[in-house]
Motif scaffolding. Structure first.
Motif, PDB file in Angstrom:
ATOM      1  N   GLU A 132      37.718  56.541 -27.884  1.00  0.00           N
ATOM      2  CA  GLU A 132      37.093  57.672 -27.229  1.00  0.00           C
ATOM      3  C   GLU A 132      35.871  57.171 -26.467  1.00  0.00           C
ATOM      4  O   GLU A 132      35.538  55.985 -26.544  1.00  0.00           O
ATOM      5  CB  GLU A 132      36.694  58.704 -28.280  1.00  0.00           C
ATOM      6  N   SER A 133      35.181  58.069 -25.778  1.00  0.00           N
ATOM      7  CA  SER A 133      34.002  57.604 -25.043  1.00  0.00           C
ATOM      8  C   SER A 133      32.978  57.089 -26.058  1.00  0.00           C
ATOM      9  O   SER A 133      32.816  57.658 -27.130  1.00  0.00           O
ATOM     10  CB  SER A 133      33.413  58.705 -24.175  1.00  0.00           C
ATOM     11  N   GLY A 134      32.329  55.982 -25.724  1.00  0.00           N
ATOM     12  CA  GLY A 134      31.360  55.400 -26.628  1.00  0.00           C
ATOM     13  C   GLY A 134      31.972  54.452 -27.634  1.00  0.00           C
ATOM     14  O   GLY A 134      31.283  53.919 -28.495  1.00  0.00           O
ATOM     15  N   SER A 135      33.276  54.195 -27.538  1.00  0.00           N
ATOM     16  CA  SER A 135      33.911  53.318 -28.514  1.00  0.00           C
ATOM     17  C   SER A 135      33.685  51.854 -28.166  1.00  0.00           C
ATOM     18  O   SER A 135      33.905  50.981 -28.993  1.00  0.00           O
ATOM     19  CB  SER A 135      35.406  53.599 -28.584  1.00  0.00           C
ATOM     20  N   ASP A 195      36.931  64.300 -25.464  1.00  0.00           N
ATOM     21  CA  ASP A 195      37.686  63.306 -26.211  1.00  0.00           C
ATOM     22  C   ASP A 195      38.754  63.974 -27.060  1.00  0.00           C
ATOM     23  O   ASP A 195      38.611  65.123 -27.476  1.00  0.00           O
ATOM     24  CB  ASP A 195      36.742  62.530 -27.123  1.00  0.00           C
TER      25      ASP A 195
END
Lengths: 620, 293
Positions: free
Chosen positions: A46-49, A536
């Motif tokens: 997801e975003s920030g992974s 997400d």
């Protein structure tokens, strides 16, 4: 540069990759993996992974102020120890990158020919005739006609632009292609075609491919193995077939289950509660522990290593970072099985009195060019439908189908040029013609939730101020909630959120606030314009569940605008399929998706089920 | 196409962004600019009280003298202390531009927001008006108007104010129009909020960086413009201390006491530069914050 890798050794080998900001904040923690020549690795997260940063570190393309540490061995070259100058000859010829947004990746002032020629091997680039022939050959390879060479990017569709970007990336036949969300900005049917193309090109050339995506379905359709990243850590790395059948990490399982089904209605949408933590807060513990239903103190004692758990049914090495996997594996299998075996019963379409009646709606934009020539663009043509009280109606279509314009006409954000709209007996075709008091009434009846949670809240107002303003606009309506606490409670936020500003909220929380704002006036019709498209996967299901809850609690009618068939399946009773501003098919959602009648709907359904329709090379 | 731009993965690279851009402008320069601006502000308010002499006092024994004899920067042709003239002249030099910038921003922003919000005929009319104003040779108009009517300082201020309106108008119009199309403003519209409320509560706070930058740029422009008029004898009335007129007075005695011209010139450059730097830095700071929202 060594010649092609020895037959068995990996083409790319990454050990203990760390990515940090210059200030020392960890963004990626101890990522290790191998990639053989000719293999496809899907990095899912997801975003920030940290998936994009990991991939960028591989080719020394990190943004300014971010540094990488560890060992990256690309066919004998130590990437991180090499200077930019040493790497330059490798770029394009040994590895290349395709980025997400085909709309900004091409220089608007250069033709397709110039773009591709620039990336060609010098031996072709020099001669005008040889370059021309080579460019045309490369275009043919990505399924574009040679006439395209003389066009400018603005004359191409999104899918065609992405094909051009791919052709340019492959112009010197690299051994490794890194594609960062290559299809995210494209429509579903185009998406399937571009993925298909990537897969074909990869196989034909025996090229290694790293595909970065937030979408498990996309990863499954192309990859040999899949690496799941979360909050900067690798949680599981498995052959694609094992991952889809029996994931061996609770987060991978959660992601799989959170994906709304496109084939059947689900009574409850499962989701992962909570939010993604910042990467540097979880370097010495299991990153997923806080959101995991199986977590025990042993999970947070120390960082769980990526352990080999390869079983007989695995086609290749399978590793998982869950320390309890031996104990909970069986329970996870059960969850997978019951998820697959529990098709809910699709709700029967409501047949109440009509709330919204749209008749022959049309919208045409006129513009006068400098020389006085008039151009007309018709975006909506003869759209008619009725929405019953309490019903949820889907407007399904791709970019440019007119679904958002329809919503804007109903909301009075733009004026229709033909036809009429009637809401609860009031003609609202033109909001300017309504009397003040009548207009206020209508405004209280229909509300909207937009797609982009980042732009739909005023950045300078706190949540409390924005919602109080909305509440005062709805004062006097008995359907409206009476207090700020009650309103926040409706969307599952505690009252402590009132003092926060949007900048302190995650995408999912912002969308909840946006939903709360629309509920503040107690609307009878809620228009949801792609409300989860920018969220997400693990959060999408949370928001969809919330909307379902609101619908059942307040009997709110919904007009659900989406490009996503699975969202339509889960959220609507009836669906209209729009294409080029016209309704091509309409019917109960289940029936429409199970047995589409119109060729266009069929192609949409086919694109999602994984087979790109052979006939649909509609890019010209 | 905006419909399908799903998850914004660019966010992952975000933590890097501010560090790089902030380093470009060293805060030291900003501190110095701030100190200069503060010093000028002190001169504007109490300069005439803290000056070493009454600026109109004539030391007839020491006319047109260089530094010395109790006069730090010497005297002008009439024997007036140059330092005292500078200190008390700050008021005339700065108050006019301040009024011009305030007025231009107040009216220009209001008009700009209205044009950006309502669009249509109002927008077209206002834009054409701004185009017309741009076509006028600004300083020439001031010289003619002020020269013919002989209205002095405040007439010059008024004319300059009107001439700065179109810039302020255009700047705010473009940013306000961009904000007006954002979902949060459209959400406010669907809530049925009145236009005035949307404009002032939703749009204005989000275009403040531009408004502020416009204000400071207008101020600097007016500072130079008005001093230029005084230099030509059309600004500050004769007999009142002013940087522009001092610049003019000193011209004829550059060889005797160059400070009479040099000092006000330097002060003008210093003020204009520091205000510009401050404005630049503030704009960056605010928009950077905005980007992180």
């Amino acid at each position: 540069m060594s010649p092609a890798a020895a037959t068995d050794g990996p083409l790319l080998s990454v050990r203990d990759l760390e990515v940090r900001t210059a200030a020392g904040r960890t963004l990626v923690h101890k990522a290790s993996f191998d990639l053989k020549a000719g293999e496809v690795l899907g990095i899912v997260g997801e975003s920030g992974s940290g998936k994009t940063l990991t991939a960028r570190a591989l080719v020394q393309a990190l943004p300014e102020g971010v540094v990488a540490d560890g060992d990256i061995d690309f066919d004998g070259t130590k990437i991180l120890q090499s200077s930019a100058r040493d790497l330059r000859p490798l770029r394009g010829s040994r590895f290349a990158m395709v980025l997400q947004d085909p709309f900004t990746a091409l220089n608007p002032l250069q033709t397709v020919h110039e773009h591709i020629r620039e990336s060609l091997d010098p031996k072709f680039r020099a001669g005008r005739v040889t370059a021309r022939a080579e460019v045309e050959r490369r275009l043919a390879e990505v399924g574009l006609a040679k006439e395209v060479a003389d066009r400018y990017p603005f004359q191409l569709s999104g899918g065609m632009r992405q094909r051009v970007v791919i052709a340019a990336a492959l112009a010197r036949d690299p051994q490794l292609l890194i594609a960062d969300e290559p299809t995210t900005a494209l429509d579903a049917s185009t998406q399937a075609q571009v993925l298909d193309l990537l897969r074909t090109l990869q196989r034909e050339r025996g090229m290694a491919l790293i595909l970065i995506t937030h979408d498990l379905r996309v990863a499954f359709s192309v990859s040999d193995s899949i690496m799941v990243m979360y909050s900067g850590t690798v949680l599981e790395h498995a052959p694609a077939s094992s991952m889809s059948a029996a994931p061996r990490h609770p987060y991978s399982l959660g992601l799989l289950l959170a994906e709304p089904s496109v084939t059947h209605y689900q009574d409850t949408l499962s989701f992962i509660p909570g939010q993604v933590p910042a990467a540097d807060t979880v370097t010495s513990r299991c990153a997923f522990a806080d959101r995991c239903r199986w977590s025990t103190p042993s999970c947070t004692d120390k960082a769980p290593p990526l352990a080999d758990i390869t079983r007989v049914e695995d086609a290749a090495r399978h590793t998982s970072a869950c320390v309890r996997i031996a104990e909970i594996g069986a329970q996870m299998d059960d969850a997978m099985r019951s998820h697959a075996a529990r098709p809910g019963i699709a709700p029967t379409p409501t047949t109440g009195a009509p709330l919204l009646q749209v008749t022959d709606l049309g919208k045409t934009y006129r513009s006068n060019s400098l020389l006085g020539r008039r151009t007309q663009t018709t975006v909506l043509k003869g759209v008619s439908f009725t929405l019953a009280r309490g019903e949820s109606l889907g407007l399904l279509g791709e970019t440019g189908s007119g679904k958002t314009t329809t919503a804007r006409c109903i909301l009075g954000l733009t004026a229709a040029t033909a036809g009429s709209i009637e809401l609860d007996g009031v003609d609202i075709t033109d909001y300017r013609r309504l009397r003040g008091e009548q207009r206020a009434q209508v405004r209280g009846k229909v509300q909207v939730v937009f797609q982009d949670p980042y732009a739909s809240l005023n950045p300078s107002l706190t949540v409390g101020a924005a919602l109080s303003e909305a509440l005062s606009a709805g004062a006097g309506n008995e359907r409206a909630p009476s207090s700020l606490e009650e309103l926040l409670g409706l969307v599952g936020l505690s009252s402590s959120y009132a003092v926060r500003k949007p900048s302190a909220l995650s995408g999912g929380e912002r969308q909840r606030v946006a939903i709360a704002r629309s509920l503040a006036v107690g609307p009878e019709l809620l228009i949801c314009d792609e409300p989860v498209a920018a969220l997400d996967v693990s959060v999408q299901a949370q928001v969809l569940e919330l909307l379902r809850d609101i619908r059942s609690r307040f009997k709110t009618s919904m007009l659900f605008i989406t490009h996503d068939l699975s969202v339509a399946r889960q959220m609507t009773d009836r669906t209209l399929v729009l294409r080029g501003g016209e309704v091509v098919e309409a019917g109960p959602t289940a029936q429409l998706l199970d047995a589409p009648e119109h060729a266009y709907t069929q192609s949409l359904v086919a694109a999602v089920s994984g087979h790109a329709p052979v006939t649909a090379r509609s890019d010209r | 196409m905006s419909e399908l731009t799903a998850t914004p993965p660019q966010n992952e690279a975000d933590p890097a962004a501010p560090a790089g851009s902030r380093r470009l402008r060293p805060p030291v320069l900003v501190w110095i600019s701030g100190a200069v601006a503060a010093a000028i502000l002190v001169l504007v308010t109490v300069g005439v009280w803290i000056a070493p002499y009454d600026p109109m006092h004539q030391d007839l024994m020491n006319t047109a003298a260089g530094p010395g004899n109790g006069h730090l920067l010497g005297t002008d042709s009439l024997g007036r202390d140059v330092l005292a003239l500078l200190m008390s002249g700050a008021h005339n030099a700065v108050i006019g531009p301040l009024v011009i910038a305030l007025g231009a921003v107040l009216f220009g922003t209001t008009l700009g927001m209205m044009a950006g919000w309502y669009g249509g005929l109002l927008d077209t009319l206002l834009c054409r008006w701004a185009d017309l104003m741009y076509a006028l040779p600004g300083l020439l108009v001031v010289v003619v108007v002020v020269g013919v009517i002989d209205g002095g300082y405040w007439l010059a201020v008024c004319v300059l104010l009107v001439l700065s309106l179109p810039t302020a108008f255009r700047m705010t119009r473009s940013v306000a129009a961009a904000q007006a199309r954002l979902p949060y403003v459209e959400a406010a519209r669907t809530l049925g909020l009145p236009a005035g409320r949307i404009i002032f509560r939703h749009i204005l706070p989000n275009i403040m960086p531009t408004v502020l930058a416009t204000f400071l740029l207008d101020f600097v422009g007016a500072l130079i413009g008005l001093s230029g008029l005084s230099f030509l004898g059309l600004g500050a009335p004769a007999g009142t201390p002013d940087w522009g007129s001092l610049l003019q007075d000193g011209q004829s005695m550059l060889t005797v006491n160059p400070w009479v011209s040099l000092a006000p010139g330097l002060l003008l450059v210093l003020t204009a530069t520091s205000i510009t730097l401050l404005g630049d830095w503030m704009y960056d700071r605010f928009t950077e914050e905005g980007a992180h929202r």
